[in-house]
Write an enzyme that holds these catalytic residues in place. Structure first.
Site, PDB file in Angstrom:
ATOM      1  N   SER A 413       0.924  -1.618  -0.204  1.00 15.33           N
ATOM      2  CA  SER A 413       0.044  -0.132   0.033  1.00 15.33           C
ATOM      3  C   SER A 413       1.390   1.194  -0.206  1.00 15.33           C
ATOM      4  O   SER A 413       1.833   1.701   0.454  1.00 15.33           O
ATOM      5  CB  SER A 413      -0.726  -0.240   1.402  1.00 15.33           C
ATOM      6  OG  SER A 413      -1.918   1.152   0.804  1.00 15.33           O
ATOM      7  N   PRO A 414       0.143   2.351  -0.589  1.00 16.67           N
ATOM      8  CA  PRO A 414       1.619   3.615  -0.633  1.00 16.67           C
ATOM      9  C   PRO A 414       2.165   3.823   0.833  1.00 16.67           C
ATOM     10  O   PRO A 414       0.708   4.249   1.967  1.00 16.67           O
ATOM     11  CB  PRO A 414      -0.146   4.907  -0.993  1.00 16.67           C
ATOM     12  CG  PRO A 414      -0.864   3.611  -1.652  1.00 16.67           C
ATOM     13  CD  PRO A 414      -0.945   2.678  -1.194  1.00 16.67           C
ATOM     14  N   GLN A 491       1.251   7.168  -7.577  1.00 12.67           N
ATOM     15  CA  GLN A 491       0.322   7.242  -6.276  1.00 12.67           C
ATOM     16  C   GLN A 491       0.052   8.989  -6.446  1.00 12.67           C
ATOM     17  O   GLN A 491       1.025   9.587  -5.702  1.00 12.67           O
ATOM     18  CB  GLN A 491      -0.406   6.907  -4.815  1.00 12.67           C
ATOM     19  CG  GLN A 491      -1.599   7.784  -4.557  1.00 12.67           C
ATOM     20  CD  GLN A 491      -1.965   7.373  -3.153  1.00 12.67           C
ATOM     21  OE1 GLN A 491      -0.439   8.029  -2.455  1.00 12.67           O
ATOM     22  NE2 GLN A 491      -2.718   6.518  -2.569  1.00 12.67           N
ATOM     23  N   TYR A 572      -7.212  14.730   1.423  1.00  6.60           N
ATOM     24  CA  TYR A 572      -6.634  15.733   0.718  1.00  6.60           C
ATOM     25  C   TYR A 572      -7.217  16.266  -0.395  1.00  6.60           C
ATOM     26  O   TYR A 572      -8.565  16.313  -0.227  1.00  6.60           O
ATOM     27  CB  TYR A 572      -5.819  15.331  -0.042  1.00  6.60           C
ATOM     28  CG  TYR A 572      -4.633  14.223   1.193  1.00  6.60           C
ATOM     29  CD1 TYR A 572      -3.535  14.752   1.897  1.00  6.60           C
ATOM     30  CD2 TYR A 572      -4.439  13.209   1.344  1.00  6.60           C
ATOM     31  CE1 TYR A 572      -3.002  14.915   2.808  1.00  6.60           C
ATOM     32  CE2 TYR A 572      -3.527  12.571   2.321  1.00  6.60           C
ATOM     33  CZ  TYR A 572      -3.541  13.470   3.480  1.00  6.60           C
ATOM     34  OH  TYR A 572      -1.829  12.508   3.827  1.00  6.60           O
ATOM     35  N   ARG A 620      -8.245   6.248  -4.966  1.00  6.21           N
ATOM     36  CA  ARG A 620      -8.241   5.896  -3.810  1.00  6.21           C
ATOM     37  C   ARG A 620      -9.444   6.181  -3.019  1.00  6.21           C
ATOM     38  O   ARG A 620      -8.896   7.402  -3.572  1.00  6.21           O
ATOM     39  CB  ARG A 620      -7.205   6.060  -3.127  1.00  6.21           C
ATOM     40  CG  ARG A 620      -7.446   5.727  -1.255  1.00  6.21           C
ATOM     41  CD  ARG A 620      -6.116   4.898  -0.798  1.00  6.21           C
ATOM     42  NE  ARG A 620      -5.631   4.036  -0.896  1.00  6.21           N
ATOM     43  CZ  ARG A 620      -4.919   3.170   0.124  1.00  6.21           C
ATOM     44  NH1 ARG A 620      -4.492   4.290   1.411  1.00  6.21           N
ATOM     45  NH2 ARG A 620      -4.325   2.743   0.442  1.00  6.21           N
ATOM     46  N   ARG A 715       1.314  -1.366   6.975  1.00  7.93           N
ATOM     47  CA  ARG A 715       2.585  -1.596   7.546  1.00  7.93           C
ATOM     48  C   ARG A 715       3.403  -2.592   8.238  1.00  7.93           C
ATOM     49  O   ARG A 715       4.209  -2.950   8.570  1.00  7.93           O
ATOM     50  CB  ARG A 715       1.359  -1.120   9.025  1.00  7.93           C
ATOM     51  CG  ARG A 715       1.125   0.303   9.376  1.00  7.93           C
ATOM     52  CD  ARG A 715      -0.019   0.359  10.821  1.00  7.93           C
ATOM     53  NE  ARG A 715      -1.125  -0.460  10.572  1.00  7.93           N
ATOM     54  CZ  ARG A 715      -1.917  -0.221  10.881  1.00  7.93           C
ATOM     55  NH1 ARG A 715      -2.350  -0.008  12.650  1.00  7.93           N
ATOM     56  NH2 ARG A 715      -3.148  -0.483  10.943  1.00  7.93           N
TER      57      ARG A 715
HETATM   58  C1  LIG Z   1       3.407   5.531   7.005  1.00 11.89           C
HETATM   59  C2  LIG Z   1       2.274   5.721   6.720  1.00 11.89           C
HETATM   60  C3  LIG Z   1       1.974   6.786   4.869  1.00 11.89           C
HETATM   61  C4  LIG Z   1       1.116   6.531   4.852  1.00 11.89           C
HETATM   62  N1  LIG Z   1       0.983   7.091   3.292  1.00 11.89           N
HETATM   63  C5  LIG Z   1      -0.102   7.189   2.328  1.00 11.89           C
HETATM   64  C6  LIG Z   1      -0.107   7.768   1.437  1.00 11.89           C
HETATM   65  O1  LIG Z   1       1.390   7.884   0.735  1.00 11.89           O
HETATM   66  N2  LIG Z   1      -0.922   8.018   0.453  1.00 11.89           N
HETATM   67  C7  LIG Z   1      -1.797   6.618   0.918  1.00 11.89           C
HETATM   68  O2  LIG Z   1      -2.871   6.634   0.026  1.00 11.89           O
HETATM   69  N3  LIG Z   1      -2.100   6.148   2.248  1.00 11.89           N
HETATM   70  C8  LIG Z   1      -1.126   6.146   2.669  1.00 11.89           C
HETATM   71  N4  LIG Z   1      -1.023   5.511   4.015  1.00 11.89           N
HETATM   72  C9  LIG Z   1      -2.030   4.697   4.341  1.00 11.89           C
HETATM   73  C10 LIG Z   1      -1.561   3.382   4.121  1.00 11.89           C
HETATM   74  O3  LIG Z   1      -1.706   3.398   2.620  1.00 11.89           O
HETATM   75  C11 LIG Z   1      -2.802   2.584   4.747  1.00 11.89           C
HETATM   76  O4  LIG Z   1      -4.001   2.664   3.681  1.00 11.89           O
HETATM   77  C12 LIG Z   1      -3.090   2.357   6.197  1.00 11.89           C
HETATM   78  O5  LIG Z   1      -2.478   2.424   6.785  1.00 11.89           O
HETATM   79  C13 LIG Z   1      -3.957   0.969   5.945  1.00 11.89           C
HETATM   80  O6  LIG Z   1      -3.442  -0.169   6.525  1.00 11.89           O
HETATM   81  P1  LIG Z   1      -1.718  -0.921   7.115  1.00 11.89           P
HETATM   82  O7  LIG Z   1      -3.628  -1.283   8.647  1.00 11.89           O
HETATM   83  O8  LIG Z   1      -2.282  -2.502   6.527  1.00 11.89           O
HETATM   84  O9  LIG Z   1      -1.193  -0.676   7.718  1.00 11.89           O
HETATM   85  C14 LIG Z   1       0.020   5.598   4.893  1.00 11.89           C
HETATM   86  C15 LIG Z   1      -0.024   4.641   5.659  1.00 11.89           C
HETATM   87  C16 LIG Z   1       1.571   5.087   6.716  1.00 11.89           C
HETATM   88  C17 LIG Z   1       1.288   3.873   7.912  1.00 11.89           C
END
Ligand SMILES: Cc1cc2nc3c(=O)[nH]c(=O)nc-3n(C[C@H](O)[C@H](O)[C@H](O)COP(=O)(O)O)c2cc1C
Ligand SMILES: Cc1cc2nc3c(=O)[nH]c(=O)nc-3n(C[C@H](O)[C@H](O)[C@H](O)COP(=O)(O)OP(=O)(O)OC[C@H]3O[C@@H](n4cnc5c(N)ncnc54)[C@H](O)[C@@H]3O)c2cc1C
Length: 763
Positions: A413-414, A491, A572, A620, A715
């Site tokens: 994921s981003p 993205q 955003y 997204r 994560r």
């Molecule tokens: C450090 C960090 C940075 C993130 N940056 C982005 C991002 O740049 N773009 C985005 O769409 N989501 C971003 N997210 C959200 C993640 O893509 C994801 O949707 C969210 O962490 C939930 O997934 P997880 O439970 O697997 O961590 C970020 C999450 C984390 C933890």
């Protein structure tokens, strides 16, 4: 102790038995308004595991109950002209009447006084002459109402209609679900044998179908006749019977989900359905009632005082009850929304049904019925184009979007890294993304990469708005393509009202200490009181930002990215147009959803025109603002997805939240997956699920049940870039490709994780 049990159902009787077993001197009376052999309902179900807990408490009653059990192992599902059977589920059934008679006999044997045909008007009055009153007076508990101020009950009357019927038709080879399409909509039955010649036959449908049939105006006999006609193909000429003579008119009910804030008041304590209910579709009400009875008896004997015993009882049982209620809720909601799944292939529909409560995982299904699961996996792989009779877990199935072919369904994921210098990715990004691409995921996202300097979230965010950015990204993309078989997605986003803030590990979303730049959004709003107010975008701003998206898209295309995503989530810029929480515009970009989607769509169409036709684009979204009806709710997310689908977006990346500081998300395992599920199954659009998905089992069950097409993990990939390769090794799957220099490491891992060691290289 002098004890009164109010109600002679499973809870009241089993508590009396359990107390007598612990201290024969207790003076216990069970008061029951009905006669000893009067009972509403047919059979009840126990699972193999759950009965063990009860058996340990009183082996003699367990032995007699067991001797009357009807056993079955299989679950059969009739749907879409097919009968799909899976095994290993281990259930037993017994007539409710029989169970109560056996418990009454055991209670008598132990010296409990049983007073039938004795209606208790007030538990409060009973409490005056007893040391303890156990209010086990069932679903419509009068005690719960009498002390509502203390117990603070919440009763949620669910929407579906159901009726508890019986039949002499045999369903003795499997717990059977039958889904029938009628002229008035879908209607289904849950059928199970509970003694030699009787089966429970619960009929359930949506309120709309129920209204169209006119069941509300029918007598119980008329209702049975109509249901006999509907299910004639499965009843072998047998009748359906109702034994709910105590209910006036029709015996149809809406399930009441009961929760109470407290379970005790002075010397009165609630138990069983009086305290909490769990939907019948997971068949655990009787088990819960009996287990609570054992727990309270234990605490009353082991704790120094009654209040201490009540405190322990509430504490321990509430957790257990909540866990079961949560599974029951998932199951209940699955049946409430079942029409969403009735287009699925019978194999997938069956899988979705079996995993509906989210208590049964993919690998647990393998333990139950390996052959059936492998058949389902082969079906999934075939559909994914992997070939015939190809058995592999769904996460390792290929996926195609336009001309982009992914080797598997796992997505990095981003995730913003906050390590860019003036928008330019650095060696950090090369190493970071290079590692994730080597780690086995089919698709690797780069972080939100901004279309302009002021469109960055923080000074550390990456961009695609200068020639050196394009060059730096191309180096990373080239590495991924040269050294791995992962695909890489760019993205693109604009921070809007959440821009000009601190690095993620400083104070997230807080303004910079110095050097803030002006921000803009759909309307003049501020993310929080501490953030600057955004300027409402003018048409000139909108043109400029659209052109920036197009320019960045052209750079991403030249850099060689395989896929593009437009970030319309998390509050955003584009998200600020979609959610009514921040879009207060009065022009054609504000108001109804159609207007709020206009600018994001304009961006999409402009970007689509600049992006190679063979490459896919995703969007997204935040599918839930988590603020209730004022914001986006899952039903609105379906409408958003429909708009995107019609515009030609290839896949919807279904995230949620981060659109308001007022949000109150409900976290949990896979907590955002229901939104992806709903969008995918109501619109037919391809989706990606994300959010607290961290085990291979989660990924496999989401895919196999048709809740998403791809699964994003964020994560977990920060903690382990090799998440996919490690998952494959742990599962014994030897089909994933490792980078050649790492093969000795792979072989050792395979050996340590118990599988064979392929000797692929000579060292
Ligand atoms: C450090 C960090 C940075 C993130 N940056 C982005 C991002 O740049 N773009 C985005 O769409 N989501 C971003 N997210 C959200 C993640 O893509 C994801 O949707 C969210 O962490 C939930 O997934 P997880 O439970 O697997 O961590 C970020 C999450 C984390 C933890
Ligand atoms: C359609 C349906 C199917 C179900 N299927 C299953 C299943 O398969 N497996 C399962 O485990 N559970 C099942 N249940 C749930 C199960 O029936 C209950 O969870 C269970 O009976 C709860 O036990 P209880 O002792 O708390 O309440 P009850 O069994 O409801 O007993 C309460 C008793 O109190 C008596 N009473 C009430 N008020 C008074 C009063 N004022 N004075 C005297 N007596 C009073 C009532 O007459 C009753 O006998 C099902 C429920 C439904 C509706």
């Amino acid at each position: 102790m002098k004890i009164a049990c109010l109600g002679g159902g499973p809870a009241g009787l089993y508590f009396a038995i359990s107390m007598k077993l612990r201290e024969a001197a207790h003076d216990i009376t069970v008061f029951e308004r009905n006669r000893a052999d009067d009972t509403f309902g047919w059979g009840v179900v126990f699972s193999d595991e759950t009965f063990e807990n009860i058996a340990a408490n009183d082996p003699p009653s367990a032995a007699t109950i067991r001797s009357h059990f009807a056993y079955w192992n299989d679950i059969a599902v009739y749907y879409g002209g097919a009968r799909v059977v899976s095994g290993g589920h281990g259930f037993s059934g017994i007539a409710r009447k029989k169970l109560l008679i056996l418990l009454q006999e055991r209670a008598r044997e132990l010296g409990v006084n049983l007073r039938f045909e004795t209606e208790i008007a007030s538990a409060g009055e009973l409490a005056k002459n007893n040391d303890l009153v156990v209010a086990a007076d069932g679903l419509n508990s009068r005690t719960r109402k009498e002390f509502a101020d203390t117990f603070k009950p919440v009763i949620d009357l669910r929407k579906n209609k159901f009726v508890w019927l019986g039949t002499r038709q045999k369903f003795n080879d499997a717990f059977t679900f039958i889904f029938e399409k009628t002229e008035h909509g879908w209607i289904w039955a849950h059928a199970y044998q509970f003694d030699a010649d009787t089966a429970t036959f619960i009929v359930e449908c949506s309120p709309a179908t129920w209204d169209k049939f006119g069941f509300g105006a029918m007598s119980q006999d008329e209702c049975c006749s109509v249901c006999e006609r509907i299910f004639a193909n499965y009843l072998g000429g047998h009748r359906l019977m109702s034994n709910a003579a105590h209910l006036r008119d029709s015996a149809w009910l809406n399930f009441p989900r009961v929760l109470c804030e407290k379970w005790s008041h002075d010397n009165i304590v609630l138990m069983g359905d009086a305290a909490a209910t769990a939907h019948f579709s997971i068949g655990s009400g009787t088990k819960l009632a009996m287990e609570s009875a054992v727990a309270l008896a234990d605490y009353l004997h082991n704790e120094p005082t009654m209040p201490a015993a009540f405190a322990k009882y509430e504490d321990a049982r509430r957790t257990e009850v909540l866990r079961l209620q949560s599974a029951a809720r998932n199951s209940m909601e699955w049946f409430e929304d079942v029409e969403r799944y009735l287009h699925l292939d019978p194999v997938q529909f069956n899988y979705s049904l079996l995993t509906r409560s989210q208590r049964i995982s993919h690998e647990n299904l393998r333990l139950r019925d390996k052959n059936w699961l492998e058949g389902a996996e082969a079906w999934f792989q075939h559909l994914a184009g992997a070939g015939d009779n190809f058995v592999r877990r769904p996460m390792f199935a290929p996926f195609r979007l336009r001309e982009m072919r992914l080797k598997n369904r796992v997505v990095v994921s981003p995730m913003a890294q906050y390590k860019a210098v003036d928008g330019c990715p650095t060696d950090w990004h090369l190493v970071h993304y290079g590692e994730r691409a080597k780690g086995g995921a089919g698709l690797v996202y780069i972080e939100m990469t901004c279309v302009s300097a002021e469109g960055r979230i923080t000074p550390g965010c990456t961009g695609l708005y200068a020639a050196e950015h394009e060059t730096a990204w191309k180096r990373i993309v080239d590495f991924v393509h040269a050294e791995t078989d992962a695909k890489i997605c760019c993205q693109l986003g604009h921070s809007g009202p959440k821009g000009s803030t601190q690095l993620g590990w400083d104070e997230m979303d807080a303004p910079l200490a110095a050097g803030n730049w002006p921000v803009m959004a759909a309307s003049a709003t501020a993310w929080s009181e501490r953030n600057q107010s955004a300027r409402a975008m003018t048409r000139a701003d909108m043109d400029r930002v659209r052109d920036q998206f197009v320019a960045s898209t052209a750079m991403a295309a030249r850099a060689g990215f395989d896929m593009l995503e437009i970030h319309c989530a998390h509050g955003y810029l584009l998200s600020s147009f979609i959610t009514p929480l921040t879009n207060r515009r009065t022009d054609e970009y504000g108001g109804p959803l159609e207007n709020r989607m206009r600018y994001p769509l304009e961006i999409f169409h402009a970007v689509r025109a600049a992006w190679p036709a063979e490459k896919p684009i995703s969007v997204r979204i935040s599918a839930n603002d988590w603020v209730g009806a004022q914001g986006i709710e899952p039903r609105d997310a379906v409408a958003i997805a429909r708009v995107l689908q019609e515009a030609g977006v290839d896949i919807c990346d279904v995230s949620a939240g981060q659109t308001s500081i007022r949000a109150r998300p409900v976290y949990g395992r896979m907590f955002q997956t229901p939104f992806s599920d709903r969008i995918r199954n109501e619109t037919g659009m391809a989706t990606m699920a994300v959010g607290n998905i961290y085990e291979p089992d989660h990924v496999n069950s989401i895919l196999m049940a048709g809740r998403a097409d791809l699964v994003c993990l964020a994560r977990p990939h920060l903690a382990d870039p090799y998440w996919t390769l490690h998952a494959a090794a742990k599962l014994g799957d030897r089909g994933e490709t490792w980078p050649k220099p790492y093969l000795p490491g792979r072989d050792q891992l395979y050996r340590l994780s118990g599988g064979g060691e392929p000797s692929t290289i000579a060292v």
